[in-house]
Design an enzyme around this catalytic site. Structure first.
Site, PDB file in Angstrom:
ATOM      1  N   GLN A 249      57.750 -66.819  66.317  1.00  0.00           N
ATOM      2  CA  GLN A 249      57.198 -68.161  66.113  1.00  0.00           C
ATOM      3  C   GLN A 249      58.282 -69.224  66.042  1.00  0.00           C
ATOM      4  O   GLN A 249      57.997 -70.392  65.790  1.00  0.00           O
ATOM      5  CB  GLN A 249      56.367 -68.179  64.830  1.00  0.00           C
TER       6      GLN A 249
ATOM      7  N   HIS B 167      56.404 -67.917  60.465  1.00  0.00           N
ATOM      8  CA  HIS B 167      56.051 -68.875  59.418  1.00  0.00           C
ATOM      9  C   HIS B 167      57.171 -69.852  59.087  1.00  0.00           C
ATOM     10  O   HIS B 167      57.598 -69.981  57.945  1.00  0.00           O
ATOM     11  CB  HIS B 167      55.623 -68.126  58.145  1.00  0.00           C
TER      12      HIS B 167
ATOM     13  N   GLU C 280      42.914 -72.617  55.843  1.00  0.00           N
ATOM     14  CA  GLU C 280      42.578 -73.676  54.897  1.00  0.00           C
ATOM     15  C   GLU C 280      42.842 -75.064  55.474  1.00  0.00           C
ATOM     16  O   GLU C 280      43.761 -75.249  56.271  1.00  0.00           O
ATOM     17  CB  GLU C 280      43.433 -73.551  53.623  1.00  0.00           C
TER      18      GLU C 280
ATOM     19  N   TYR D 168      49.005 -74.992  45.356  1.00  0.00           N
ATOM     20  CA  TYR D 168      47.872 -74.522  46.158  1.00  0.00           C
ATOM     21  C   TYR D 168      47.686 -73.011  46.085  1.00  0.00           C
ATOM     22  O   TYR D 168      46.812 -72.465  46.737  1.00  0.00           O
ATOM     23  CB  TYR D 168      48.016 -75.039  47.592  1.00  0.00           C
TER      24      TYR D 168
ATOM     25  N   TYR E  67      46.928 -58.784  55.494  1.00  0.00           N
ATOM     26  CA  TYR E  67      46.613 -58.087  56.741  1.00  0.00           C
ATOM     27  C   TYR E  67      46.550 -56.571  56.565  1.00  0.00           C
ATOM     28  O   TYR E  67      45.894 -55.878  57.350  1.00  0.00           O
ATOM     29  CB  TYR E  67      47.635 -58.450  57.821  1.00  0.00           C
TER      30      TYR E  67
END
Length: 388
Positions: free
Chosen positions: A98, A166, A258, A268, A279
């Site tokens: 990513q 991430h 979310e 949060y 997962y």
């Protein structure tokens, strides 16, 4: 005959590729591929240009587009003429998974200072990496490209860690000229709750990277002073509504995407609470079990895999003004969010049959999308033209 010719052409192309002599050629023009737009959509989809694994885009005042490609190329594209150029001066990126060249935004006073901000994944020691944000002056050239000059890194994730997932690294400016950066938790879970790191946090800075004196944790010093909120997983979309409120969506674990209203100093909850599970099947307590943590305004199960986000302010699509528009990767869709003050709900979903990585509003109110090129090798820039 078409099938035979295609097979022969493909075989020849594979042979040339194996020999290292096949160049990637941009199509001059191509008809739309696959599904266009569902019957309920107030738009039709037009394919404009193909990019190599595009991630983000932003419009210049003259209508041209800056487009990031994950491997580290910054493109300058003119939709009016079709002219495509390359902007040099991009720092070396840690490309993989990513990671890579990610977001691009203009300084609020770009017309005067020509400053551009980019986010990217930066290599560290021992195979580590982390997100970084740099700013530079954009200097166009006569060939349709340009150069980033006087580039300076103004923020980094701390610490750099192993892995290629991430990073987050979405960036945005608010109406006061403050710079916001989403710093995801790098698939390491616990740092999202650790104020000694800036992972799993929403960051608020001045436009030069310095820390505003009114940040909620500024008295703690260090990276904590940068933090506006904590307890986030993987924020891939941030947008301000017409009242100046910041909304952000994040990819949750299995069954836990979310949309959050970002409020000063709030926690949060990740990885302590989530409306999804890990997962590997390990359960995570839901938000309603720990009311001290800020619960999402919207959550999705099944997930939509949200990416890209704009709160629409134009008039080209009936009923859309003030709506949030979120790209869906696994859901292959465009999701419209209706807001009512500090509340939100999914209002519509348009099944596009494409992984949507980025959503942007053009100067005339037209919505543009970038199709994710990291999985399906598509990578199209798409324009949503109103049907009426």
């Amino acid at each position: 005959m078409k099938s035979t010719a295609l097979s022969l052409a493909l075989a020849a192309g594979l042979a040339l590729l194996a020999a290292g002599s096949l160049a990637i050629v941009e199509p001059v023009h191509a008809a739309p591929q696959g599904p266009t737009a569902p019957a309920n959509a107030p738009f039709k989809v037009t394919e404009i240009k193909r990019f190599e694994a595009p991630w983000a885009m932003t419009f210049l005042p003259d209508g041209r587009l800056l487009v990031t490609e994950m491997a580290g190329t910054l493109r300058l594209f003119d939709p009016a003429s079709g002219k495509l150029g390359t902007v040099g001066g991009v720092p070396k990126v840690a490309h993989g998974g990513q990671g890579g060249l990610s977001d691009v935004v203009l300084h609020p006073d770009f017309a005067r200072n020509q400053l551009v901000y980019i986010s990217y994944s930066e290599a560290g020691e021992g195979g580590t990496a982390g997100a970084a944000v740099a700013r530079a002056k954009l200097v166009p050239d006569q060939a349709g490209g340009g150069q980033l000059e006087d580039l300076r890194v103004i923020w980094r994730q701390e610490p750099k860690v192993s892995g290629q997932g991430h990073f987050g690294q979405r960036i945005a400016f608010d109406r006061d000229g403050k710079l916001w950066i989403s710093s995801s938790e790098r698939q390491k879970f616990d740092p999202a709750q650790d104020m000694k790191t800036n992972l799993g946090k929403m960051i608020r800075l001045n436009d030069d990277g310095s820390v505003p004196a009114d940040n909620p944790f500024v008295d703690q010093g260090g990276v904590a002073a940068q933090v506006w909120t904590l307890g986030h997983r993987n924020i891939l979309g941030v947008a301000f509504d017409g009242e100046g409120r910041l909304w952000a969506h994040e990819m949750g674990p299995r069954g836990g995407d979310e949309l959050n209203l970002i409020e000063r100093g709030a926690n949060y909850g990740y990885p302590i609470v989530s409306n999804g599970d890990h997962y590997d099947g390990k359960p995570i307590p839901d938000h309603d079990t720990r009311p001290e943590f800020h619960a999402p305004a919207v959550s999705w199960n099944p997930v939509i895999s949200p990416a890209g986000f704009v709160i629409y302010s134009g008039d080209r699509y009936p009923g859309w003004k003030g709506s949030g528009l979120i790209g869906g990767l696994s859901s292959r869709s465009l999701v419209r969010i209706a807001f009512d003050g500090t509340s939100a709900r999914e209002a519509e979903r348009f099944e596009l049959g494409r992984r949507i990585r980025e959503v942007e509003q053009g100067p005339d109110g037209t919505v543009w999308l970038l199709e994710d090129g990291t999985r399906d090798a598509q990578g199209w820039l798409l324009r949503l033209d109103p049907k009426n």
